[in-house]
Design a protein around this motif. Structure first.
Motif, PDB file in Angstrom:
ATOM      1  N   SER A 194      67.795 124.519  73.553  1.00  0.00           N
ATOM      2  CA  SER A 194      66.923 124.814  74.695  1.00  0.00           C
ATOM      3  C   SER A 194      67.119 123.839  75.833  1.00  0.00           C
ATOM      4  O   SER A 194      66.697 124.102  76.963  1.00  0.00           O
ATOM      5  CB  SER A 194      65.457 124.809  74.242  1.00  0.00           C
ATOM      6  N   CYS A 195      67.731 122.656  75.515  1.00  0.00           N
ATOM      7  CA  CYS A 195      67.907 121.635  76.547  1.00  0.00           C
ATOM      8  C   CYS A 195      69.311 121.622  77.121  1.00  0.00           C
ATOM      9  O   CYS A 195      69.663 120.723  77.897  1.00  0.00           O
ATOM     10  CB  CYS A 195      67.581 120.259  75.971  1.00  0.00           C
ATOM     11  N   GLU A 196      70.145 122.571  76.734  1.00  0.00           N
ATOM     12  CA  GLU A 196      71.520 122.553  77.205  1.00  0.00           C
ATOM     13  C   GLU A 196      71.637 123.009  78.659  1.00  0.00           C
ATOM     14  O   GLU A 196      72.511 122.561  79.386  1.00  0.00           O
ATOM     15  CB  GLU A 196      72.381 123.445  76.312  1.00  0.00           C
ATOM     16  N   SER A 197      70.740 123.912  79.097  1.00  0.00           N
ATOM     17  CA  SER A 197      70.854 124.465  80.453  1.00  0.00           C
ATOM     18  C   SER A 197      69.791 123.953  81.402  1.00  0.00           C
ATOM     19  O   SER A 197      69.777 124.341  82.577  1.00  0.00           O
ATOM     20  CB  SER A 197      70.784 126.004  80.390  1.00  0.00           C
ATOM     21  N   SER A 198      68.864 123.149  80.938  1.00  0.00           N
ATOM     22  CA  SER A 198      67.796 122.636  81.801  1.00  0.00           C
ATOM     23  C   SER A 198      67.462 121.211  81.393  1.00  0.00           C
ATOM     24  O   SER A 198      67.893 120.730  80.340  1.00  0.00           O
ATOM     25  CB  SER A 198      66.550 123.532  81.701  1.00  0.00           C
ATOM     26  N   SER A 199      66.683 120.553  82.225  1.00  0.00           N
ATOM     27  CA  SER A 199      66.295 119.177  81.923  1.00  0.00           C
ATOM     28  C   SER A 199      65.367 119.145  80.725  1.00  0.00           C
ATOM     29  O   SER A 199      64.642 120.104  80.457  1.00  0.00           O
ATOM     30  CB  SER A 199      65.615 118.544  83.140  1.00  0.00           C
ATOM     31  N   CYS A 200      65.409 117.990  80.015  1.00  0.00           N
ATOM     32  CA  CYS A 200      64.633 117.889  78.783  1.00  0.00           C
ATOM     33  C   CYS A 200      64.114 116.462  78.654  1.00  0.00           C
ATOM     34  O   CYS A 200      64.697 115.506  79.183  1.00  0.00           O
ATOM     35  CB  CYS A 200      65.509 118.261  77.585  1.00  0.00           C
ATOM     36  N   TYR A 201      63.004 116.353  77.914  1.00  0.00           N
ATOM     37  CA  TYR A 201      62.378 115.049  77.692  1.00  0.00           C
ATOM     38  C   TYR A 201      62.476 114.703  76.202  1.00  0.00           C
ATOM     39  O   TYR A 201      62.136 115.529  75.341  1.00  0.00           O
ATOM     40  CB  TYR A 201      60.914 115.073  78.147  1.00  0.00           C
ATOM     41  N   TYR A 202      62.923 113.460  75.936  1.00  0.00           N
ATOM     42  CA  TYR A 202      63.130 113.010  74.557  1.00  0.00           C
ATOM     43  C   TYR A 202      62.235 111.801  74.277  1.00  0.00           C
ATOM     44  O   TYR A 202      62.145 110.879  75.106  1.00  0.00           O
ATOM     45  CB  TYR A 202      64.589 112.596  74.314  1.00  0.00           C
ATOM     46  N   VAL A 203      61.580 111.823  73.098  1.00  0.00           N
ATOM     47  CA  VAL A 203      60.765 110.680  72.662  1.00  0.00           C
ATOM     48  C   VAL A 203      61.680 109.774  71.815  1.00  0.00           C
ATOM     49  O   VAL A 203      61.937 110.049  70.638  1.00  0.00           O
ATOM     50  CB  VAL A 203      59.539 111.138  71.861  1.00  0.00           C
ATOM     51  N   VAL A 204      62.202 108.701  72.416  1.00  0.00           N
ATOM     52  CA  VAL A 204      63.201 107.833  71.775  1.00  0.00           C
ATOM     53  C   VAL A 204      62.494 106.759  70.940  1.00  0.00           C
ATOM     54  O   VAL A 204      61.556 106.102  71.412  1.00  0.00           O
ATOM     55  CB  VAL A 204      64.112 107.177  72.825  1.00  0.00           C
ATOM     56  N   VAL A 205      62.975 106.591  69.695  1.00  0.00           N
ATOM     57  CA  VAL A 205      62.395 105.571  68.802  1.00  0.00           C
ATOM     58  C   VAL A 205      63.391 104.454  68.474  1.00  0.00           C
ATOM     59  O   VAL A 205      62.998 103.406  67.953  1.00  0.00           O
ATOM     60  CB  VAL A 205      61.896 106.214  67.492  1.00  0.00           C
ATOM     61  N   ALA A 206      64.691 104.643  68.751  1.00  0.00           N
ATOM     62  CA  ALA A 206      65.691 103.602  68.454  1.00  0.00           C
ATOM     63  C   ALA A 206      66.980 103.913  69.175  1.00  0.00           C
ATOM     64  O   ALA A 206      67.240 105.075  69.537  1.00  0.00           O
ATOM     65  CB  ALA A 206      65.948 103.490  66.955  1.00  0.00           C
ATOM     66  N   CYS A 207      67.817 102.859  69.402  1.00  0.00           N
ATOM     67  CA  CYS A 207      69.132 103.000  70.026  1.00  0.00           C
ATOM     68  C   CYS A 207      70.154 102.168  69.245  1.00  0.00           C
ATOM     69  O   CYS A 207      69.844 101.068  68.774  1.00  0.00           O
ATOM     70  CB  CYS A 207      69.099 102.544  71.488  1.00  0.00           C
ATOM     71  N   PHE A 208      71.384 102.709  69.142  1.00  0.00           N
ATOM     72  CA  PHE A 208      72.451 102.017  68.418  1.00  0.00           C
ATOM     73  C   PHE A 208      73.747 102.120  69.204  1.00  0.00           C
ATOM     74  O   PHE A 208      73.948 103.048  69.997  1.00  0.00           O
ATOM     75  CB  PHE A 208      72.636 102.618  67.015  1.00  0.00           C
ATOM     76  N   GLN A 209      74.653 101.179  68.951  1.00  0.00           N
ATOM     77  CA  GLN A 209      75.913 101.137  69.686  1.00  0.00           C
ATOM     78  C   GLN A 209      76.940 102.109  69.130  1.00  0.00           C
ATOM     79  O   GLN A 209      77.829 102.552  69.842  1.00  0.00           O
ATOM     80  CB  GLN A 209      76.489  99.709  69.654  1.00  0.00           C
ATOM     81  N   THR A 210      76.866 102.423  67.822  1.00  0.00           N
ATOM     82  CA  THR A 210      77.848 103.326  67.217  1.00  0.00           C
ATOM     83  C   THR A 210      77.141 104.513  66.586  1.00  0.00           C
ATOM     84  O   THR A 210      75.965 104.439  66.197  1.00  0.00           O
ATOM     85  CB  THR A 210      78.672 102.596  66.143  1.00  0.00           C
ATOM     86  N   GLU A 211      77.880 105.613  66.460  1.00  0.00           N
ATOM     87  CA  GLU A 211      77.321 106.823  65.856  1.00  0.00           C
ATOM     88  C   GLU A 211      77.108 106.640  64.356  1.00  0.00           C
ATOM     89  O   GLU A 211      76.178 107.198  63.773  1.00  0.00           O
ATOM     90  CB  GLU A 211      78.262 108.006  66.122  1.00  0.00           C
ATOM     91  N   LYS A 212      77.950 105.801  63.731  1.00  0.00           N
ATOM     92  CA  LYS A 212      77.800 105.547  62.296  1.00  0.00           C
ATOM     93  C   LYS A 212      76.480 104.850  62.007  1.00  0.00           C
ATOM     94  O   LYS A 212      75.743 105.233  61.085  1.00  0.00           O
ATOM     95  CB  LYS A 212      78.977 104.696  61.806  1.00  0.00           C
ATOM     96  N   LYS A 213      76.154 103.833  62.789  1.00  0.00           N
ATOM     97  CA  LYS A 213      74.886 103.136  62.606  1.00  0.00           C
ATOM     98  C   LYS A 213      73.705 104.065  62.869  1.00  0.00           C
ATOM     99  O   LYS A 213      72.656 103.982  62.212  1.00  0.00           O
ATOM    100  CB  LYS A 213      74.822 101.923  63.544  1.00  0.00           C
ATOM    101  N   THR A 214      73.897 104.960  63.828  1.00  0.00           N
ATOM    102  CA  THR A 214      72.822 105.909  64.157  1.00  0.00           C
ATOM    103  C   THR A 214      72.521 106.825  62.979  1.00  0.00           C
ATOM    104  O   THR A 214      71.359 107.039  62.603  1.00  0.00           O
ATOM    105  CB  THR A 214      73.225 106.740  65.379  1.00  0.00           C
ATOM    106  N   LYS A 215      73.569 107.348  62.350  1.00  0.00           N
ATOM    107  CA  LYS A 215      73.366 108.242  61.207  1.00  0.00           C
ATOM    108  C   LYS A 215      72.789 107.498  60.009  1.00  0.00           C
ATOM    109  O   LYS A 215      71.972 108.045  59.261  1.00  0.00           O
ATOM    110  CB  LYS A 215      74.688 108.901  60.834  1.00  0.00           C
ATOM    111  N   GLU A 216      73.228 106.251  59.818  1.00  0.00           N
ATOM    112  CA  GLU A 216      72.664 105.468  58.715  1.00  0.00           C
ATOM    113  C   GLU A 216      71.173 105.239  58.908  1.00  0.00           C
ATOM    114  O   GLU A 216      70.390 105.260  57.950  1.00  0.00           O
ATOM    115  CB  GLU A 216      73.398 104.121  58.609  1.00  0.00           C
ATOM    116  N   TYR A 217      70.754 105.036  60.156  1.00  0.00           N
ATOM    117  CA  TYR A 217      69.329 104.852  60.432  1.00  0.00           C
ATOM    118  C   TYR A 217      68.553 106.145  60.193  1.00  0.00           C
ATOM    119  O   TYR A 217      67.451 106.144  59.637  1.00  0.00           O
ATOM    120  CB  TYR A 217      69.151 104.370  61.868  1.00  0.00           C
ATOM    121  N   LEU A 218      69.144 107.269  60.602  1.00  0.00           N
ATOM    122  CA  LEU A 218      68.481 108.561  60.393  1.00  0.00           C
ATOM    123  C   LEU A 218      68.310 108.860  58.907  1.00  0.00           C
ATOM    124  O   LEU A 218      67.329 109.498  58.501  1.00  0.00           O
ATOM    125  CB  LEU A 218      69.280 109.671  61.078  1.00  0.00           C
ATOM    126  N   ASP A 219      69.275 108.405  58.079  1.00  0.00           N
ATOM    127  CA  ASP A 219      69.159 108.630  56.637  1.00  0.00           C
ATOM    128  C   ASP A 219      67.969 107.895  56.038  1.00  0.00           C
ATOM    129  O   ASP A 219      67.447 108.287  54.988  1.00  0.00           O
ATOM    130  CB  ASP A 219      70.443 108.182  55.935  1.00  0.00           C
TER     131      ASP A 219
END
Length: 343
Positions: free
Chosen positions: A259-284
């Motif tokens: 739904s956010c691909e064609s229009s602006s969207c708002y995200y509630v961010v809880v964390a940020c990481f430098q690599t995608e691997k660390k991001t997935k490990e956190y999501l797990d």
């Protein structure tokens, strides 16, 4: 002057060099014990004294000894030493000779040169063996003692000669046997035969044996057999690993809602990481959270932002953010990210 000579002798018993100021230095040299073959005697070590007129600098040994003995100051002791040195020099150059106690004597030649002659060796003089309680020692050869060719000249020497009458009689008769031992006659041929027998027995005992007989009796074979329980545990472990691998491979996260691909969207961010691997490990690790179904991550500059909720409605996303902050938990620092659609 005599007092000066006495103190020099006393100091030479402790030091190797004693300087008489403005006169010269007396030196002591230790000599090793010696054996005089003609006399068949060992003489103890001794000390030889010499004089060096070139060493005249004050070493303060005499001054300190005077001060200690008479209980006076070092300055007063120095004056006493200097006065006695002057008296010593006057006596020597007036009479052309001077006896310096047990050390030796001085004489002045016609040219004015001063010479020192050490005292000849005497058992009672300073530096001799008897001065330290040592005496000469008779040491005849063993043959002389055995055959009685050496006669003791004193009771002390008689105690040194160790052969008794029985040993002397054996020695003089030419007998070399000792009553404390048993003697056997062994022929050389018998000795060679005995050595050969011992060598043969050694080879017979310690030579390793080979042959099919020993191999048949002492060899054993082993067949590798897997226990049924071990096989069952192994299969169970493989099944568990396969299941975990499948579940891990099938687990995926939303990177960006459709739904956010064609229009602006708002995200509630809880964390940020430098690599995608660390991001997935956190999501797990986020299992059992209320917003499990809306979890995801999106690229955010050079990093990856993990969001708990996304919506096109700003107020809805803002309300979700406030709710997380009020819970005072691990997500109280959640913040709102606004992303425009990519062209």
């Amino acid at each position: 002057m005599q007092r000066l000579i006495t103190y020099v002798e006393r100091l030479l018993a402790r030091y190797d060099c004693v300087v008489v100021p403005s006169f010269g230095a007396f030196l002591k040299e230790s000599l090793a014990p010696r054996y005089i073959e003609e006399e068949r005697r060992v003489y103890p070590g001794r000390e030889r004294f010499s004089f060096n007129a070139a060493i005249k600098e004050r070493d303060n040994l005499l001054e300190k000894e005077y001060a200690r003995s008479y209980g006076i100051s070092l300055r007063r002791a120095r004056i006493m030493v200097d006065n006695e040195v002057v008296e010593l020099q006057n006596t020597l150059f007036t009479t052309s000779k001077l006896s310096f106690g047990q050390l030796g004597s001085f004489r002045v030649e016609t040219e004015g040169k001063m010479l020192f002659s050490p005292r000849e060796e005497n058992s009672s003089l300073l530096g001799s063996g008897s001065f330290y309680g040592l005496t000469s020692y008779p040491l005849p050869t063993r043959v002389e003692d055995c055959l009685g060719l050496y006669e003791a000249t004193s009771p002390e020497e008689a105690r040194v000669l160790t052969f008794n009458q029985e040993e002397k009689s054996n020695c003089q008769s030419g007998s070399k046997k000792n009553a404390n031992y048993l003697y056997f006659k062994v022929k050389k041929s018998s000795l060679s035969l005995s050595a050969a027998c011992l060598l043969f027995g050694f080879l017979l005992l310690f030579t390793p044996s080979t042959g099919s007989f020993h191999e048949r009796h002492y060899s054993a074979g082993f067949t590798k057999v897997e226990h049924p329980v071990a096989v069952e545990l192994k299969e169970e472990k493989q099944a568990t690993d396969t299941q975990e691998e499948t579940s891990a491979r099938g687990k995926s996260y939303t990177t960006s809602p459709s739904s956010c691909e064609s229009s602006s969207c708002y995200y509630v961010v809880v964390a940020c990481f430098q690599t995608e691997k660390k991001t997935k490990e956190y999501l797990d690790t986020l299992t059992g959270v209320p917003f499990q179904s809306t979890l995801g991550y999106i690229p955010y500059g050079s990093r990856f932002a993990v969001y708990a909720f996304s919506s096109k409605d700003k107020e809805e996303a803002k309300a979700f953010t406030e709710r997380l902050r009020l819970e005072k938990g691990a997500f109280q620092n959640a913040w709102l990210l606004h992303e425009e659609p990519k062209e």
